[in-house]
Design a protein around this motif. Sequence first.
Motif, PDB file in Angstrom:
ATOM      1  N   LEU A   3       0.830  -1.202   0.000  1.00 49.19           N
ATOM      2  CA  LEU A   3       0.000   0.000   0.000  1.00 49.19           C
ATOM      3  C   LEU A   3       0.866   1.254   0.000  1.00 49.19           C
ATOM      4  N   GLN A   4       1.928   1.277   0.798  1.00 53.70           N
ATOM      5  CA  GLN A   4       2.803   2.446   0.847  1.00 53.70           C
ATOM      6  C   GLN A   4       3.523   2.638  -0.491  1.00 53.70           C
ATOM      7  N   THR A   5       3.902   1.550  -1.134  1.00 52.94           N
ATOM      8  CA  THR A   5       4.540   1.647  -2.448  1.00 52.94           C
ATOM      9  C   THR A   5       3.566   2.233  -3.469  1.00 52.94           C
ATOM     10  N   THR A   6       2.322   1.805  -3.392  1.00 52.25           N
ATOM     11  CA  THR A   6       1.296   2.343  -4.289  1.00 52.25           C
ATOM     12  C   THR A   6       1.111   3.834  -4.060  1.00 52.25           C
ATOM     13  N   ILE A   7       1.030   4.234  -2.794  1.00 50.05           N
ATOM     14  CA  ILE A   7       0.877   5.659  -2.474  1.00 50.05           C
ATOM     15  C   ILE A   7       2.082   6.448  -2.985  1.00 50.05           C
ATOM     16  N   PHE A   8       3.287   5.909  -2.784  1.00 47.23           N
ATOM     17  CA  PHE A   8       4.487   6.592  -3.270  1.00 47.23           C
ATOM     18  C   PHE A   8       4.401   6.833  -4.772  1.00 47.23           C
ATOM     19  N   PHE A   9       4.092   5.792  -5.535  1.00 53.07           N
ATOM     20  CA  PHE A   9       4.059   5.947  -6.992  1.00 53.07           C
ATOM     21  C   PHE A   9       2.882   6.799  -7.450  1.00 53.07           C
ATOM     22  N   ALA A  65       4.205  11.306   1.214  1.00 57.96           N
ATOM     23  CA  ALA A  65       2.847  10.754   1.161  1.00 57.96           C
ATOM     24  C   ALA A  65       2.767   9.369   1.787  1.00 57.96           C
ATOM     25  N   THR A  66       3.906   8.684   1.905  1.00 57.85           N
ATOM     26  CA  THR A  66       3.872   7.329   2.462  1.00 57.85           C
ATOM     27  C   THR A  66       3.606   7.307   3.955  1.00 57.85           C
ATOM     28  N   ASP A  69      -1.939   7.762   6.749  1.00 60.92           N
ATOM     29  CA  ASP A  69      -2.717   6.593   7.147  1.00 60.92           C
ATOM     30  C   ASP A  69      -3.689   6.337   6.001  1.00 60.92           C
ATOM     31  N   VAL A  70      -3.513   5.234   5.293  1.00 62.28           N
ATOM     32  CA  VAL A  70      -4.306   4.963   4.098  1.00 62.28           C
ATOM     33  C   VAL A  70      -5.039   3.633   4.219  1.00 62.28           C
ATOM     34  N   HIS A  71      -6.043   3.502   3.394  1.00 63.42           N
ATOM     35  CA  HIS A  71      -6.768   2.233   3.308  1.00 63.42           C
ATOM     36  C   HIS A  71      -7.163   2.011   1.850  1.00 63.42           C
ATOM     37  N   TRP A  72      -7.476   0.774   1.527  1.00 65.16           N
ATOM     38  CA  TRP A  72      -7.922   0.439   0.176  1.00 65.16           C
ATOM     39  C   TRP A  72      -9.409   0.717   0.048  1.00 65.16           C
ATOM     40  N   LEU A  73      -9.780   1.436  -0.972  1.00 66.21           N
ATOM     41  CA  LEU A  73     -11.182   1.648  -1.301  1.00 66.21           C
ATOM     42  C   LEU A  73     -11.495   0.725  -2.470  1.00 66.21           C
ATOM     43  N   ARG A  74     -12.491  -0.115  -2.302  1.00 65.98           N
ATOM     44  CA  ARG A  74     -12.856  -1.059  -3.363  1.00 65.98           C
ATOM     45  C   ARG A  74     -14.090  -0.538  -4.084  1.00 65.98           C
ATOM     46  N   PRO A  76     -17.225  -0.820  -6.916  1.00 63.31           N
ATOM     47  CA  PRO A  76     -18.179  -1.909  -7.167  1.00 63.31           C
ATOM     48  C   PRO A  76     -17.694  -2.945  -8.185  1.00 63.31           C
ATOM     49  N   ARG A  77     -16.893  -2.536  -9.143  1.00 62.57           N
ATOM     50  CA  ARG A  77     -16.410  -3.495 -10.157  1.00 62.57           C
ATOM     51  C   ARG A  77     -15.127  -4.205  -9.731  1.00 62.57           C
ATOM     52  N   GLY A  78     -14.690  -3.963  -8.511  1.00 65.04           N
ATOM     53  CA  GLY A  78     -13.535  -4.672  -7.990  1.00 65.04           C
ATOM     54  C   GLY A  78     -12.223  -3.912  -8.030  1.00 65.04           C
ATOM     55  N   GLN A  79     -12.180  -2.726  -8.653  1.00 61.34           N
ATOM     56  CA  GLN A  79     -10.942  -1.966  -8.694  1.00 61.34           C
ATOM     57  C   GLN A  79     -10.607  -1.463  -7.286  1.00 61.34           C
ATOM     58  N   LEU A  80      -9.306  -1.345  -7.023  1.00 60.11           N
ATOM     59  CA  LEU A  80      -8.837  -0.834  -5.740  1.00 60.11           C
ATOM     60  C   LEU A  80      -8.219   0.541  -5.928  1.00 60.11           C
ATOM     61  N   PHE A  81      -8.415   1.395  -4.947  1.00 62.45           N
ATOM     62  CA  PHE A  81      -7.832   2.736  -4.948  1.00 62.45           C
ATOM     63  C   PHE A  81      -7.291   3.002  -3.553  1.00 62.45           C
ATOM     64  N   ALA A  82      -6.027   3.423  -3.460  1.00 63.76           N
ATOM     65  CA  ALA A  82      -5.426   3.742  -2.162  1.00 63.76           C
ATOM     66  C   ALA A  82      -5.909   5.119  -1.732  1.00 63.76           C
ATOM     67  N   LEU A  83      -6.672   5.180  -0.674  1.00 64.77           N
ATOM     68  CA  LEU A  83      -7.305   6.416  -0.227  1.00 64.77           C
ATOM     69  C   LEU A  83      -6.757   6.819   1.135  1.00 64.77           C
ATOM     70  N   PRO A  84      -6.141   8.021   1.231  1.00 68.03           N
ATOM     71  CA  PRO A  84      -5.654   8.478   2.538  1.00 68.03           C
ATOM     72  C   PRO A  84      -6.822   8.777   3.484  1.00 68.03           C
TER      73      PRO A  84
END
Length: 124
Positions: A3-9, A65-66, A69-74, A76-84
């Motif tokens: 998750l932190q790597t995703t937020i970084f990129f 940004a890393t 405090d972030v969480h995954w937002l899912r 409805p179609r299954g995509q994930l988004f890292a949301l602070p």
Amino acid sequence: YELQTTIFFNYFTRVAQGLSNLYICLNRASAIILPLFHHKIWTRAVIALALVVQFTCATVFGLSATVFDVHWLRYPRGQLFALPNNNPNMHKFSATIFVPVAAALLTLIVLYAVIMWRFRARLM
């Protein structure tokens, strides 16, 4: 760490793209406003410095940004988004980047207004 790597990129690429757009706009504006000096402004040293600044800023913003405090937002179609999550670190980060981004946008607006004014002056 995933998750932190995703937020970084996410933040790294946004900042790098924003600075690329800024450099392109400044390059085009200088070509139009100062056509005789354009090649003297955009030397290899200036371009190298711009790339170093771009990479450094993108890395600093990505790393800062890393700590969010972030969480995954899912979706409805299954995509994930890292949301602070909403916290004081996020507010400090937003406040820190708002002023430079607003200044850059206002600068671009003024540059494009000057370009339009010069084009109108040439046409008349």
